[in-house]
Write a protein that holds these residues in place. Structure first.
Motif, PDB file in Angstrom:
ATOM      1  N   ALA A  63      48.871  10.685 -63.049  1.00 55.11           N
ATOM      2  CA  ALA A  63      48.204   9.547 -63.637  1.00 55.11           C
ATOM      3  C   ALA A  63      46.969   9.042 -62.908  1.00 55.11           C
ATOM      4  CB  ALA A  63      49.146   8.364 -63.884  1.00 55.11           C
ATOM      5  N   SER A  65      46.208   5.805 -61.849  1.00 57.31           N
ATOM      6  CA  SER A  65      47.042   4.487 -61.588  1.00 57.31           C
ATOM      7  C   SER A  65      46.629   3.298 -60.830  1.00 57.31           C
ATOM      8  CB  SER A  65      48.469   4.875 -61.148  1.00 57.31           C
ATOM      9  OG  SER A  65      48.189   5.322 -59.723  1.00 57.31           O
ATOM     10  N   ASN A  81      45.937   9.776 -68.872  1.00 51.52           N
ATOM     11  CA  ASN A  81      47.323   9.085 -68.835  1.00 51.52           C
ATOM     12  C   ASN A  81      47.993   9.465 -70.264  1.00 51.52           C
ATOM     13  OD1 ASN A  81      46.790   8.133 -66.344  1.00 51.52           O
ATOM     14  ND2 ASN A  81      46.704   6.051 -66.615  1.00 51.52           N
ATOM     15  N   THR A  85      49.570  13.421 -70.971  1.00 48.98           N
ATOM     16  CA  THR A  85      50.807  13.493 -71.112  1.00 48.98           C
ATOM     17  C   THR A  85      51.037  14.243 -72.616  1.00 48.98           C
ATOM     18  OG1 THR A  85      51.187  11.343 -70.173  1.00 48.98           O
ATOM     19  CG2 THR A  85      52.777  11.970 -71.887  1.00 48.98           C
ATOM     20  N   GLY A 105      55.861   5.303 -66.483  1.00 47.70           N
ATOM     21  CA  GLY A 105      55.172   4.191 -67.018  1.00 47.70           C
ATOM     22  C   GLY A 105      54.976   3.306 -65.938  1.00 47.70           C
ATOM     23  N   THR A 106      55.077   1.921 -66.248  1.00 46.49           N
ATOM     24  CA  THR A 106      54.875   1.008 -65.394  1.00 46.49           C
ATOM     25  C   THR A 106      55.235  -0.378 -65.967  1.00 46.49           C
ATOM     26  OG1 THR A 106      52.849  -0.480 -64.408  1.00 46.49           O
ATOM     27  CG2 THR A 106      52.100   0.444 -66.436  1.00 46.49           C
ATOM     28  N   TYR A 132      44.648   0.424 -67.943  1.00 44.35           N
ATOM     29  CA  TYR A 132      45.595   1.447 -67.300  1.00 44.35           C
ATOM     30  C   TYR A 132      47.152   0.979 -67.918  1.00 44.35           C
ATOM     31  CZ  TYR A 132      49.782   2.553 -64.200  1.00 44.35           C
ATOM     32  OH  TYR A 132      50.648   2.776 -63.761  1.00 44.35           O
ATOM     33  N   LYS A 136      49.230   3.657 -70.618  1.00 46.38           N
ATOM     34  CA  LYS A 136      50.760   3.669 -70.420  1.00 46.38           C
ATOM     35  C   LYS A 136      51.648   3.259 -71.649  1.00 46.38           C
ATOM     36  CE  LYS A 136      51.121   5.630 -66.166  1.00 46.38           C
ATOM     37  NZ  LYS A 136      51.773   6.866 -66.025  1.00 46.38           N
ATOM     38  N   GLU A 140      54.050   6.089 -73.613  1.00 44.27           N
ATOM     39  CA  GLU A 140      55.116   5.785 -73.733  1.00 44.27           C
ATOM     40  C   GLU A 140      55.664   6.037 -75.240  1.00 44.27           C
ATOM     41  OE1 GLU A 140      57.199   2.347 -70.889  1.00 44.27           O
ATOM     42  OE2 GLU A 140      56.613   1.934 -72.818  1.00 44.27           O
ATOM     43  N   ARG A 158      59.985   2.469 -66.173  1.00 46.91           N
ATOM     44  CA  ARG A 158      58.845   1.425 -66.011  1.00 46.91           C
ATOM     45  C   ARG A 158      59.057   0.797 -64.607  1.00 46.91           C
ATOM     46  NH1 ARG A 158      59.213  -2.160 -71.786  1.00 46.91           N
ATOM     47  NH2 ARG A 158      58.045  -0.591 -73.079  1.00 46.91           N
TER      48      ARG A 158
END
Length: 304
Positions: A63, A65, A81, A85, A105-106, A132, A136, A140, A158
């Protein structure tokens, strides 16, 4: 009787977390280590590589990030990202993959929340406030769709802030540890330059994060999202002061307004009960140990 470890492919293996995952997860193989300079957006190259490796599990870490970079070039961040994916999912399908993918993810997807809404649980709807986090959230959603309609299972993580040896100084705590090592050994004046340190974050040692990823591959439910966090809120200022104390260093803290982030969240604390219930995971590494490892890494990097 010892069972062979499942072959786990790690994308983004050249990065901070990827390097630790390769070291800590038995049976893991790095995508770029197997095929240097591979582009996560190149479906044909990915498919060929996957047919060679034949992984049983995948941890998708590749990614862009770095949040400031996502503001500078949101299109490139989204391309890597989200589109990256999608290309990986397509390549896994084309190669006949039938195992499990962990999409990383985050916790940044939650966005701005009131103090009364902490700690953040997975039930809270995403409200991303930087490119960013937007990328994500989109990836997701894509992974959830594939978990329901595709030929293999996908679990989503996450992670909140994680730190440890090897992290880029583009990230705040690693940068502070580097500066303190240089101050301690006379390589810079005793002034520690920071951004806004009067905010709080939820920090976890990178080794604990990797352990959570391994457990989620084994025990997470298909299509579910899990916070990976300590559940402990710490102010950045308290972390800076602890790094100074542990290293025996005195320095003036100098705030640089150019280091402040737009749309920053004042307080962050995650709820990790869903992860713990599903896997039994909990942080195992004392926070002082994490800071000591990070500081020792930077002493080594500056040549001591």
């Amino acid at each position: 009787m010892n069972h062979p470890q499942p072959r786990t492919l790690i994308t983004g293996d050249a990065g901070f977390v990827g390097q630790h995952a390769l070291r800590l997860l038995p049976g893991s193989v790095g995508l770029s280590a197997h095929r240097p300079n591979i582009d996560i957006r190149d479906t044909a190259a990915l498919t060929a590589c996957l047919r060679e490796i034949q992984p049983e599990r995948v941890i998708h870490l590749a990614a862009q990030s770095f949040v400031p970079e996502s503001f500078r070039d949101p299109a490139a961040t989204f391309d890597v990202n989200f589109t990256g994916t999608l290309r990986l999912l397509e390549a896994l399908q084309a190669s006949g993959f039938g195992g499990r993918l962990l999409f990383v993810g985050t916790g940044d997807v939650y966005g701005l929340v009131e103090a009364a809404d902490l700690p953040l649980s997975e039930n809270r709807p995403p409200r991303p406030r930087n490119p960013y986090a937007v990328s994500k959230v989109a990836a997701e959603a894509l992974c959830y769709q594939w978990s329901q309609t595709g030929p293999f299972e996908i679990v989503m993580a996450r992670p909140f802030n994680h730190i440890g040896a090897g992290q880029s100084p583009a990230f705040a705590i690693s940068d502070f540890a580097r500066q303190i090592a240089e101050i301690r050994h006379g390589q810079r004046p005793p002034q520690l330059v920071t951004g806004n340190i009067d905010v709080s974050r939820d920090f976890t040692d990178v080794a604990d994060v990797v352990a959570a990823y391994g457990l989620l591959l084994e025990k997470g439910q298909n299509g579910e999202i899990y916070n990976v966090c300590s559940g402990t809120e710490r102010s950045i200022r308290s972390v800076v002061e602890r790094l100074l104390a542990l290293s025996g260093t005195q320095a003036e803290i100098v705030t640089d307004p150019t280091r402040f982030r737009p749309a920053d969240q004042p307080r962050v604390c995650g709820d990790q009960r869903k992860l713990h219930t599903a896997t039994g995971w909990q942080p195992a590494i004392p926070f002082d140990d994490t800071l000591n490892h990070l500081y020792a890494y930077w002493e080594k990097q500056i040549g001591l």
